[in-house]
Design an enzyme around this catalytic site. Structure first.
Site, short mmCIF file in Angstrom:
data_model
loop_
_atom_site.label_atom_id
_atom_site.label_comp_id
_atom_site.label_asym_id
_atom_site.label_seq_id
_atom_site.Cartn_x
_atom_site.Cartn_y
_atom_site.Cartn_z
N PHE A 1 0.82 -1.36 0.04
CA PHE A 1 -0.04 -0.12 -0.06
C PHE A 1 0.90 1.31 0.09
CE2 PHE A 1 -2.95 2.64 2.48
CZ PHE A 1 -3.62 3.21 1.56
N VAL A 2 1.90 1.30 1.04
CA VAL A 2 2.77 2.50 1.04
C VAL A 2 3.78 2.55 -0.01
CG1 VAL A 2 4.25 3.91 2.50
CG2 VAL A 2 2.11 3.18 3.51
N ARG B 1 12.67 -20.52 -10.76
CA ARG B 1 12.53 -19.24 -11.48
C ARG B 1 14.18 -19.07 -11.67
NH1 ARG B 1 14.95 -15.26 -8.39
NH2 ARG B 1 14.80 -15.64 -6.06
N ALA C 1 8.52 -2.55 3.98
CA ALA C 1 8.05 -3.68 4.13
C ALA C 1 8.08 -4.10 5.63
CB ALA C 1 8.85 -4.69 3.50
N ARG D 1 5.97 -6.86 8.62
CA ARG D 1 4.68 -7.87 9.21
C ARG D 1 3.64 -7.18 9.96
NH1 ARG D 1 2.86 -11.46 13.17
NH2 ARG D 1 2.52 -13.50 12.20
N SER E 1 5.75 3.22 13.14
CA SER E 1 4.32 3.41 13.36
C SER E 1 4.17 4.45 14.53
CB SER E 1 3.90 1.87 13.42
OG SER E 1 2.83 2.28 14.20
N TYR F 1 3.52 -5.47 17.83
CA TYR F 1 3.90 -4.81 16.49
C TYR F 1 4.71 -3.53 17.08
CZ TYR F 1 3.25 -2.09 12.29
OH TYR F 1 3.54 -1.31 11.19
N LYS G 1 8.60 -2.61 16.22
CA LYS G 1 8.91 -1.28 15.51
C LYS G 1 10.00 -0.63 16.27
CE LYS G 1 6.95 -1.13 11.28
NZ LYS G 1 7.59 -1.20 10.19
#
Length: 335
Positions: A11-12, A39, A75, A77, A120, A146, A150
């Site tokens: 999103f960001v 790959r 990025a 989690r 955050s 979370y 951070k």
């Protein structure tokens, strides 16, 4: 300036990548592939994309930083359902803390000059008292796994900065909204579109948000501004809104009436406590304000879009997608 952006399809990260490209900056996007996928090694064949399986303390970043001036680490989690707090903290630390530490160490060793970390507001805490916003220099008070992960990542980055000379910049956004937003903001737009009556017509709280393009612009400012290095910056649209005003603004953008019942906030809070949902009442009725005077003054930065403009663009995108899905013909399988 050449940028490496993690979470570039998120999103960001996608918004930062698009804006940087639009401004003529060269972007190398970090993208994930499925573990053990068949790959070819394209990390040197396609320099605009760097492929990884996951981000943690063992990620192989060899070749990622060639020609890169600044890493923008978006990025992370995010919340997962049905996990214990102990399991959650370990999982968050693996990606958000150790993954960030390892990425910054490798970037510094490769000669990258600056590292912009999207943290955050949860590092500051979960709520504020009326007219007492969070400031960038407040004592951290993370209250969930979370937020803890951070904050620990921030500490690790500033330690690496002292050891290596890497310029570290930390940005702590509150709720981010914009085209493609999900979770509670998307639910709110769905409620409004369906004209569902809501008991939220007398909520006089104050909550800070940041429109996606405002945040992307701030992130790119922090990539180049000489006064950014070594600092923590809070982000917002510099216009705090109540839950009632937010719902009315969404309804106005949809050109329809908001069906809001004037139930007092204290009664909603009491009901939430009775049904064991205190966090819900905090999100709907509580305050969470951030002060961005440091951000604006030190970086000579202003949000480019107002709350009304940001919500209008968000709602327009939501309605356009709903219209497209409604018109899309159903596929029929052969039997």
């Amino acid at each position: 300036m050449n940028l490496l952006i993690t979470g570039s399809n998120g999103f960001v990260g996608q918004a930062v990548s698009d804006l940087a490209t639009k401004r003529g900056q060269k972007v190398r996007k970090v993208r994930r592939v499925k573990p053990n996928a068949q790959r070819e090694n394209t990390n040197h064949v396609q320099p605009l994309t760097f492929w990884i399986e996951t981000i943690n303390g063992d990620t192989d970043w060899e070749g990622a930083f060639e020609g890169i001036d600044c890493v923008v680490h978006c990025a992370a989690r995010v919340h997962h359902m049905h996990e214990t707090e102990a399991d959650a903290l370990a999982a968050y630390r693996s990606i958000n803390t150790e993954g960030t530490r390892h990425l910054a160490q490798q970037a510094a060793a490769a000669g990258v000059k600056r590292f912009v970390f999207i943290s955050s507001i949860k590092v500051n805490g979960e709520a504020t008292l009326p007219n007492q916003p969070f400031y960038a220099n407040d004592k951290p008070n993370p209250q969930d796994p979370y937020g803890v992960s951070k904050y620990e990542a921030e500490q690790a980055l500033f330690e690496i900065a002292q050891q290596t000379g890497l310029d570290v910049v930390v940005i702590r956004p509150p709720l981010v909204y914009g085209p493609g937003v999900k979770a509670n903001f998307l639910t709110m737009m769905k409620w409004t579109k369906r004209r569902i009556p809501l008991p939220l017509g007398a909520i006089h709280n104050r909550r800070s948000m940041v429109y996606l393009d405002n945040l992307a612009d701030l992130i790119l400012t922090c990539c180049i501004h000489p006064n950014a290095a070594g600092h923590v910056f809070l982000a917002s649209d510099n216009d705090d809104v109540s839950t009632t005003r937010l719902l009315k603004t969404v309804a106005q953008a949809m050109r329809r009436r908001a069906y809001l019942l004037p139930i007092p906030a204290w009664l909603l809070t009491r009901i939430a406590q009775l049904v064991n949902k205190p966090q819900l009442s905090q999100r709907l009725c509580g305050d969470l304000q951030v002060d961005i005077h440091k951000t604006m003054g030190q970086l000579n930065w202003q949000p480019r879009y107002s709350v009304e403009q940001g919500i209008a663009k968000t709602v327009s995108d939501y309605l356009a997608k709903k219209s497209y899905l409604a018109k899309k013909p159903l596929s029929h399988k052969k039997t």
